[in-house]
Design a protein around this motif. Structure first.
Motif, PDB file in Angstrom:
ATOM      1  N   GLN A  97      54.465  84.200 -30.567  1.00 59.04           N
ATOM      2  CA  GLN A  97      53.666  83.394 -31.476  1.00 59.04           C
ATOM      3  C   GLN A  97      52.716  82.453 -30.724  1.00 59.04           C
ATOM      4  N   VAL A 116      52.033  81.113 -36.913  1.00 59.58           N
ATOM      5  CA  VAL A 116      53.329  81.305 -37.564  1.00 59.58           C
ATOM      6  C   VAL A 116      53.131  81.685 -39.021  1.00 59.58           C
ATOM      7  N   GLU A 121      59.450  78.979 -39.573  1.00 53.21           N
ATOM      8  CA  GLU A 121      59.295  79.748 -38.334  1.00 53.21           C
ATOM      9  C   GLU A 121      58.851  78.815 -37.198  1.00 53.21           C
TER      10      GLU A 121
END
Length: 168
Positions: A97, A116, A121
């Protein structure tokens, strides 16, 4: 790789090639050559030399993370705890990410950009980092300046002055 090319290394044709590729890296060699006023073989030779000199490192796409399910972006300043620098750097590298990260001077060691799908998350990613570093996170609202080429000539640098209407 070459380090620190001065503007004399880039003539007007090289500059036009780079600007055209920045607008559309998928342009055909024939279209690119026509746009900058060269034959296709001459344009191909120029591109090859720009690659050999390390000025062009590759051709890429401009992907919209929101269009593939990542609607949120965050900028995270990261200051590793004593003795954790290399571990934190590896953690950042292994977290997909993180789409960009710079190692910087100053109070923080890293400034990263994450994409994200949700705040939960983001929390999960940050929870793994805060065991080894202090973080400060800002959510990206918009991107008024997308990644772009730096000025390629001294003429381009003079146009980067702040407009008088923006001065207060």
């Amino acid at each position: 790789m070459n380090s620190y090319n001065n503007e004399l290394d880039l003539d007007g044709v090289d500059q036009r090639l780079l600007e055209a590729l920045a607008r559309n890296a998928r342009m055909s060699l024939k279209e690119l050559a026509q746009e900058v006023g060269l034959s296709s073989p001459s344009a191909a030779d120029r591109l090859r030399r720009l690659e050999e000199r390390g000025i062009i490192g590759g051709f890429t796409i401009d992907l919209d993370p929101a269009a593939i399910g990542y609607p949120l972006q965050a900028i995270v300043r990261i200051r590793p705890l004593p003795g954790m620098l290399h571990m934190v750097e590896r953690l950042i590298q292994e977290t997909p990410q993180f789409i960009e990260c710079d190692k910087v001077t100053g109070d923080d060691c890293f400034i990263g950009r994450l994409v994200v799908r949700s705040m939960s998350e983001l929390d999960g990613i940050l929870d793994r980092i805060v065991e080894r570093a202090e973080t400060s996170t800002s959510m990206v609202k918009s991107t008024p300046v997308k990644r772009r080429l730096p000025p390629l000539s001294s003429a381009g640098m003079s146009s980067a002055r702040i407009p008088s209407s923006a001065k207060a």
